[in-house]
Design an enzyme around this catalytic site. Structure first.
Site, PDB file in Angstrom:
ATOM      1  CG  ASP A 184      -1.827   1.135   1.371  1.00  0.00           C
ATOM      2  OD1 ASP A 184      -2.141   1.760   0.342  1.00  0.00           O
ATOM      3  OD2 ASP A 184      -2.218   1.454   2.513  1.00  0.00           O
ATOM      4  CD  GLU A 210       1.178  -0.994   9.499  1.00  0.00           C
ATOM      5  OE1 GLU A 210       0.011  -1.026   9.061  1.00  0.00           O
ATOM      6  OE2 GLU A 210       2.171  -1.320   8.834  1.00  0.00           O
ATOM      7  CE1 TYR A 250      -4.317   0.652  10.221  1.00  0.00           C
ATOM      8  CE2 TYR A 250      -3.483  -1.570   9.937  1.00  0.00           C
ATOM      9  CZ  TYR A 250      -3.298  -0.204   9.886  1.00  0.00           C
ATOM     10  OH  TYR A 250      -2.077   0.307   9.508  1.00  0.00           O
ATOM     11  CD  GLU A 283      -0.280  -5.709   7.566  1.00  0.00           C
ATOM     12  OE1 GLU A 283      -0.748  -5.648   6.413  1.00  0.00           O
ATOM     13  OE2 GLU A 283      -0.784  -5.142   8.541  1.00  0.00           O
TER      14      GLU A 283
HETATM   15  C1  GCB Z   1      -1.222  -2.205   6.756  1.00  0.00           C
HETATM   16  C2  GCB Z   1       0.060  -2.125   6.029  1.00  0.00           C
HETATM   17  C3  GCB Z   1       0.376  -0.723   5.579  1.00  0.00           C
HETATM   18  C4  GCB Z   1      -0.879  -0.056   5.036  1.00  0.00           C
HETATM   19  C5  GCB Z   1      -1.896   0.007   6.152  1.00  0.00           C
HETATM   20  C6  GCB Z   1      -3.213   0.651   5.716  1.00  0.00           C
HETATM   21  O1  GCB Z   1      -1.494  -3.104   7.489  1.00  0.00           O
HETATM   22  O2  GCB Z   1       1.142  -2.657   6.733  1.00  0.00           O
HETATM   23  O3  GCB Z   1       1.369  -0.768   4.588  1.00  0.00           O
HETATM   24  O4  GCB Z   1      -0.638   1.216   4.512  1.00  0.00           O
HETATM   25  O5  GCB Z   1      -2.168  -1.281   6.611  1.00  0.00           O
HETATM   26  O6  GCB Z   1      -3.339   1.856   5.810  1.00  0.00           O
HETATM   27  O7  GCB Z   1      -4.098  -0.081   5.291  1.00  0.00           O
END
Ligand code: GCB
Length: 590
Positions: free
Chosen positions: A160, A502, A467, A412
């Protein structure tokens, strides 16, 4: 390999500036030997920079990119060993000096160099041509694939962030003596107030030479010296390197002959220890709690090109927000970044470019679906060796930085299958073989939760990207909090330190809502607060790194509005409301 330096016995000359540049969409340049004269139909290109955003018509190009410059070898370099050094070229390159091919390198974020002494004469001008290839494949790190589309071939990948490419970092011409120091490894230790600096020097052409190592403090006073290529220096009342206190000693390594210094190289040294004990992460024997961000090398126009002004500005913002650490998500950053982290006492989780080894991820967001991650046709044994080499090169480059406390060998990847377990087991051994002194880990994805992940067993630390409240339980922070806490408590039973590498929510700057709803600044704040309640309830959590420090460019898609907007700062580094929240939390303000 050592970075070029100016010392009493060495010189270097920067080749940064405007180079000639040509795209090669038909792939003719190699067979037509474009290196053998001025590049045909060349425009100019900045080095260092990504090429993509410099002109309006080239951003999505993939294939061969030709770069060319000329440089005069200094007159005084007669009889010296002359080296051509690239700090990086993304994702691979072949280089010619005049008509002679001098080197090729795979991997976009680590340095490579060639001894070009036999192809140059002091005082004369040389032509340097590099063909850089920014294509990704199942055998590159990171992986990608070229797919057909009605509009022609398209490069797809599973990470991403935008596939910025080119010569992102400095290029150097340098001179060393013909008998020269070729590498140094430093490992430090602490015994109460006494520090130890164990050093190992490698050198070439040194028959009849002696070795000398002199350690000086930041004021330039000698504190220890040793003879021999290897040794251990002792520093009573040592000034430790510590988070927030980037104190560095200077270790000068010398080759000597008949009482004269024939080569001299300087290695900065921060005396500190790193250790995992139970669920604790210890620096200098004291529990350390990571506060900070996942970052990117990403700025308008320059892309992933290294820029000193942004380097300083970003570190000022780290300091302002109270951060003590960051992760080099998702590739090794420019060496100047790590040097500065050393000097600032900022702690670094150092990551390879192994991102997107997960073809099940994305659910359509990032494009190509329908591939199996680990298979003979996709990510396979060849990829694994390229990955192993990427780990070796990262560690070879960054092993002496006190700021680096963890090697992250992938972000990931698929990690809940037998294929993943078999792929990763030997890669952890590669990392530990290259550096037995630092913890090794990888960053786990939400699709492989506790009980399903088959790779986290190999790590010294658990690094989790989650997330809850964004990709799942979207807009429902109450449910997110329950689910997140449940999962985290399960991970805590593994008895290893957990770093949340993250957590984040896309936020459109200036979008407000009375009732926090996704994309608003209020939601980002509420989302972070929810996460912090969860972390504070689980003692095994030893760190939190928000995704992301700043908004960044990525592949466009229905979930991406002008890039990834999870930044706490905008792309031009203006704070969103969340930045103030973090500053209050991390600085302990009201
Ligand atoms: C993740 C990735 C990261 C993305 C992020 C997102 O888990 O490691 O590279 O940018 O999520 O914002 O979805």
């Amino acid at each position: 390999m050592l970075r070029p330096q100016d010392t009493a016995t060495r010189e270097r000359k920067s080749l940064d500036g405007l180079w000639r540049f040509a795209l090669d969409p038909d792939g003719r340049g190699r067979q037509d030997a474009w290196y053998s004269g001025p590049l045909p139909e060349a425009r100019e290109m900045a080095v260092p920079a990504s090429f993509n955003d410099i002109a309006p018509d080239i951003g999505d190009y993939f294939g061969d990119l030709w770069y060319q410059t000329t440089v005069r070898v200094p007159r005084g370099w007669d009889g010296r060993r002359v080296v051509l050094h690239f700090e990086s070229a993304t994702h691979r390159a072949t280089v010619w000096v005049g008509d002679v091919e001098v080197m090729s390198h795979e991997g976009g974020y680590t340095p490579f160099e060639a001894d070009i002494t036999d192809h140059v004469r002091a005082g004369e001008e040389i032509r340097i041509t590099a063909v850089v290839d920014n294509t990704l494949s199942f055998q590159s790190i990171p992986p990608g694939v070229i797919e057909d589309s009605p509009a022609g071939p398209r490069l797809k990948y599973w990470h991403d962030f935008f596939n910025y490419a080119g010569i992102h970092r400095s290029v150097w011409l340098s001179a060393t003596p013909t008998a020269y120091i070729s590498d140094v490894t430093v490992v430090t230790g602490l015994d109460v107030s006494t520090g130890t600096v164990e050093y190992r020097t490698e050198a070439e052409g040194t028959d009849g030479h002696g070795f000398l190592a002199v350690l000086r403090d930041a004021g330039g006073n000698e504190v220890a010296r040793g003879e021999g290529a290897d040794g251990t220096l002792t520093v009573p009342d040592v000034h430790r390197w510590a988070p927030g206190d980037g104190y560095l000693y200077d270790l000068e390594l010398c080759l000597t002959r008949d009482g004269e210094t024939t080569d001299s190289y300087h290695q900065s040294v921060g005396v500190r220890t790193v250790e995992v004990r139970g669920t604790e992460f210890l620096i200098n024997g004291e529990p350390f709690h990571f506060k900070g961000f996942g970052k990117h090398e990403d700025i308008a126009v320059i892309g992933k090109g290294h820029n000193d002004a942004y380097l300083l500005h970003d570190f000022e913002l780290l300091e302002w927000s109270g951060a003590n650490s960051f992760r080099t998500s998702h590739y090794p950053y420019a060496e100047a970044v790590l040097d500065y982290a050393d000097r600032q006492g900022i702690v670094v989780i150092d990551e390879t470019a192994a991102v997107g080894l997960n073809m099940g991820l994305g659910g359509g967001i990032f494009g190509a679906q329908g591939y199996t991650t680990f298979s003979p046709e996709t990510v396979n044994d060849v990829t694994q060796e390229v990955h192993a080499q990427a780990i070796r090169e990262l560690i070879a480059r960054d092993k002496n930085h006190p700021s680096v406390v963890i090697w992250s060998i992938a972000n990931e990847p698929e990690s809940d299958t037998e294929g993943a377990e078999n792929y990763f087991r030997p890669l952890f051994d590669v990392a530990r073989g290259a550096d037995p002194t630092r913890p090794v880990g990888f960053v786990n994805v939400m699709l492989a939760p506790h009980g399903k992940c088959r790779v986290s067993q190999f790590g010294d630390v658990l690094m989790l990207n989650r997330y809850y409240g964004w990709y799942v339980d979207t807009g429902d922070l109450a449910s997110a909090e329950i689910h997140w806490r449940e999962e985290l408590e399960a991970w805590a039973t593994d008895g290893k330190p957990i770093i949340i590498t993250e957590y984040g929510a896309d936020t459109y700057p200036g979008l407000h809502a009375l009732e926090p709803e996704p994309w608003s600044e209020e939601y980002q704040v509420a989302y972070l607060e929810m996460n912090h309640r969860v972390f504070d309830a689980v003692p095994a959590v030893v760190g939190e790194q928000v995704w992301n420090f700043a908004d960044f460019r990525t592949v466009s898609g229905t979930a991406r509005v002008g890039g990834n907007k999870k930044g706490v700062f905008t792309r031009d580094r203006q704070p969103k409301a969340a930045a103030h929240l973090l500053r209050r939390r991390w600085r302990g303000l009201q």
